[in-house]
Design a protein around this motif. Sequence first.
Motif, PDB file in Angstrom:
ATOM      1  N   THR A   1      39.842  30.386  74.469  1.00 33.87           N
ATOM      2  CA  THR A   1      38.707  30.168  73.544  1.00 33.87           C
ATOM      3  C   THR A   1      38.199  28.739  73.654  1.00 33.87           C
ATOM      4  O   THR A   1      36.973  28.507  73.761  1.00 33.87           O
ATOM      5  CB  THR A   1      39.164  30.447  72.094  1.00 33.87           C
ATOM      6  OG1 THR A   1      39.552  31.815  71.982  1.00 33.87           O
ATOM      7  CG2 THR A   1      38.052  30.148  71.104  1.00 33.87           C
TER       8      THR A   1
ATOM      9  N   TRP B   1      34.403  27.655  75.238  1.00 28.22           N
ATOM     10  CA  TRP B   1      33.414  26.893  74.454  1.00 28.22           C
ATOM     11  C   TRP B   1      33.151  25.521  75.091  1.00 28.22           C
ATOM     12  O   TRP B   1      32.006  25.079  75.153  1.00 28.22           O
ATOM     13  CB  TRP B   1      33.931  26.682  73.020  1.00 28.22           C
ATOM     14  CG  TRP B   1      33.692  27.871  72.124  1.00 28.22           C
ATOM     15  CD1 TRP B   1      34.618  28.758  71.669  1.00 28.22           C
ATOM     16  CD2 TRP B   1      32.448  28.297  71.575  1.00 28.22           C
ATOM     17  NE1 TRP B   1      34.047  29.714  70.879  1.00 28.22           N
ATOM     18  CE2 TRP B   1      32.699  29.456  70.788  1.00 28.22           C
ATOM     19  CE3 TRP B   1      31.128  27.826  71.665  1.00 28.22           C
ATOM     20  CZ2 TRP B   1      31.699  30.136  70.119  1.00 28.22           C
ATOM     21  CZ3 TRP B   1      30.118  28.506  70.991  1.00 28.22           C
ATOM     22  CH2 TRP B   1      30.404  29.642  70.221  1.00 28.22           C
TER      23      TRP B   1
ATOM     24  N   ARG C   1      33.255  22.804  68.742  1.00 30.64           N
ATOM     25  CA  ARG C   1      33.248  24.229  68.425  1.00 30.64           C
ATOM     26  C   ARG C   1      34.454  24.914  69.076  1.00 30.64           C
ATOM     27  O   ARG C   1      35.103  25.790  68.476  1.00 30.64           O
ATOM     28  CB  ARG C   1      31.950  24.855  68.937  1.00 30.64           C
ATOM     29  CG  ARG C   1      31.732  26.304  68.480  1.00 30.64           C
ATOM     30  CD  ARG C   1      31.371  26.356  67.003  1.00 30.64           C
ATOM     31  NE  ARG C   1      30.977  27.676  66.592  1.00 30.64           N
ATOM     32  CZ  ARG C   1      29.728  28.159  66.660  1.00 30.64           C
ATOM     33  NH1 ARG C   1      28.756  27.374  67.127  1.00 30.64           N
ATOM     34  NH2 ARG C   1      29.459  29.372  66.257  1.00 30.64           N
TER      35      ARG C   1
ATOM     36  N   SER D   1      37.397  26.662  66.862  1.00 31.92           N
ATOM     37  CA  SER D   1      37.598  28.102  67.097  1.00 31.92           C
ATOM     38  C   SER D   1      39.020  28.374  67.555  1.00 31.92           C
ATOM     39  O   SER D   1      39.655  29.355  67.133  1.00 31.92           O
ATOM     40  CB  SER D   1      36.600  28.612  68.141  1.00 31.92           C
ATOM     41  OG  SER D   1      35.274  28.484  67.675  1.00 31.92           O
TER      42      SER D   1
ATOM     43  N   ALA E   1      37.442  34.690  65.027  1.00 29.02           N
ATOM     44  CA  ALA E   1      37.791  33.274  65.157  1.00 29.02           C
ATOM     45  C   ALA E   1      37.396  32.742  66.534  1.00 29.02           C
ATOM     46  O   ALA E   1      36.848  31.633  66.660  1.00 29.02           O
ATOM     47  CB  ALA E   1      39.289  33.083  64.924  1.00 29.02           C
TER      48      ALA E   1
ATOM     49  N   GLY F   1      33.799  31.988  66.887  1.00 31.98           N
ATOM     50  CA  GLY F   1      33.288  30.897  66.063  1.00 31.98           C
ATOM     51  C   GLY F   1      32.780  31.318  64.708  1.00 31.98           C
ATOM     52  O   GLY F   1      32.143  30.542  64.000  1.00 31.98           O
TER      53      GLY F   1
END
Length: 802
Positions: free
Chosen positions: A424, A428, A437, A441, A764, A767
């Motif tokens: 994740t 991002w 972010r 996240s 999650a 985001g």
Amino acid sequence: MSKTLSIGIGGMSCAGCASKLESALNAERGIQASVNFALSTAQINIADNATSNTVKSILDDKNYTYHSETLSLSVSGWSCANCVAKTVSKLLVNKDILTVDANFASEKITVTYFSGAILPADIINLIIRLGYKATVNRGSVVSQTESLLIREVEFKRKNKQQLLLVIISALLTLPLVAGMLTMFVSDINFIVPVWQQLVLATPIQFIIGRRYYLGAYNSLKNRAANMDVLVATGTSAAYFYSLYLFLSIGEKAQGALYFEASAVVITLISLGKYLEENAKQNTSSAIYELMMLRPEVANVKRGDEWLTLPIEDVVTGDEVRVLAGEKVPVDGVIIDGKSELDESMITGESLPVVKQPGQTLIGGSINGTGVLLLKVNAVGKDSSLNKIISLVETAQMGKAPFQQLVDKISNIFVPVVLAIATATFLIWYLGFDDFERGLISAVAVLVIACPCALGLATPAALVTGTGAAARQGILIKDIDTLQKAHKITDVMFDKTGTLTEGKPKVTAVHSFDCDEEVLICRAAAVQQFSEHPLAKSIINYAQDKQLKLLPASQVETIIGYGIKGDVEGEKILIGNRELMLAENVDTQPGESLLAESSEHTGSEMWVAIDGHLVGLLIIADTLRVESRAAIALLQQARINTTMLSGDNAMAVEKIAQALKIDHYYAQIKPENKSSYIQERQRLGKIVAMVGDGINDAPALAQADISIAMGAGSDVAMETANITLLRNDPRLVSAAMDISRITWRKIQQNLFWAFIFNLIGIPLAAAGYLSPELAGAAMAFSSIAVLSNSLLIKRWKPKFVRQ
């Protein structure tokens, strides 16, 4: 370093058995054995490259029994199911340990090993090295009770400490949250300076959150990953990123910091853990309540003195005095006195039970107003209360098939979540060029995925369900039974002692040219010298009528026929019709009576005085007052009911009609009852057999579920799948009901545990879920699972609710 064990072996029938066992053991690499048939002992040397389990496998494969020891420990410091799994796996690495069973909800672990193979202290040290604390659940009743009280005090102390930390954490977090919330209100601009945010967040991170760092360290040190790793990693990422910005650009970092995220997550998770610990304590309260029933001392007669002795010093055969209002210290038979006893905590019976000489008392029950003198017939581990505690603990320590699947998932869950969080962040950061972010996240993924709810889902329901059943007098032996009980389609009952009282009573008295009281007095006088159940029923009938028992002489028992004797100069003869005919007594009045009436079913006792028939007594086993309701409850649940009996067809038919039972069979030998069960099983039915656990052994063994009726001291308790602690057949449907409810709660718990993760992790990662909301959701999932399980404590059998 090798180790030599001396193990007692059972089941060897000859020297050839010993020789073959010795050969089988010596064929294994690293094992040298010498088996002595005369001593029933095997001396086994186990080298470093072999384990005790190898020996166990050989013995099990050849169906030999062996002496082993079981150590029960209470463990503190586990934070999730992964902690439990890692503890179990690490203990099993030890070659001297045979089996390990653990329960996260009750914080208990049971270790089995060959007698003398390992010291309890060694096992405790293994657990301590993993970062947890362990205390032994054994010793005298006094020490066990003290241990329980100490543990309760310790729990309350830690509980207060944890609550204080939660309150402090909340107070420190409040300004951070207030500052964040007022950013969206135009008229209010409550901004906490950057340096103050750091001051507020730091104690939360490292003092309140210290437990998560320690837990993560111990977990990683043991090459595993648990919930603490997720919390420590996630909150540390948010905290240290904010710290980096503060140190780099100072006040310019205002609005870009995430101190409040790490603080809120730790506060919410700490609150969740506080509530979780309280709930876990409630789930295992049944065992605690049972253990606290055990008295510590007893008034024992030694010689001519009455001494107050510890329970450990009481032995079988001792005479014990129980005063009014005292707990009965041990199992025993009343030899003097009469009183009402409260057995509600043991049998679930809410009303006091009248007890008199000859009847059995259960240790832990509470005496009423009378003084009782009893002879001890069971102490220590053989006592009813200890057997009950052991059965409940064994059931609670078991694992349902669902839990076995959950354990497998838990082993890979945390590493997978760490991988998802890393992916994740990278997506991002590298894909969308958004470091902040990606960080937030990833933190949210780590927090929402904490597997506490998953680890608690099954054991919490099992512990609460078996505890609730025990409070109502239903002992469920294992998890397989709990799983099957609600699927039962057929229930087969033994008649005598199950649907009936099992105690013959005089149901009718017919006199011929004789006063009824004279008839009963003469019959009871002779029967005083007989131990036959029918004789006792006549004596009891006379006593109930408050008739004086006259002395008798020249009493002679005629086996298979009856008894005779002299009472006040008269020749009394009492027995079956064949005895009357053998003694040339005219039986015509009695035969005419029986021919005219078909109502009398039971055993016939003919009475003659000086060669003339003077009376006929009908003695029968009476129906339990609860039996009609028991059958009705099962039929309402669409369960097929059958009665199997060895009694005569007329007696069985009368009872079957009174009960409105679906099917009944008479004049069946105990060994043939299993064929009726097999017949239903061949049709795909799941059959339960309800009996006394001794005479009906073949049928109970054949049934899918065996249910024993008894007062907690029956041998059946050790063999039956379910034991009913009071003789109430309505508890059969209640056992099925609690099984159904517990199984439904397990399914609900697993649904909630999985749904939070299945929905929360993608949200999650995308985001849409902040770390604060993730922390709240994670805490709520554990509380939801435990609260749902605790609802089972409110369960009561349908007949009680009605």
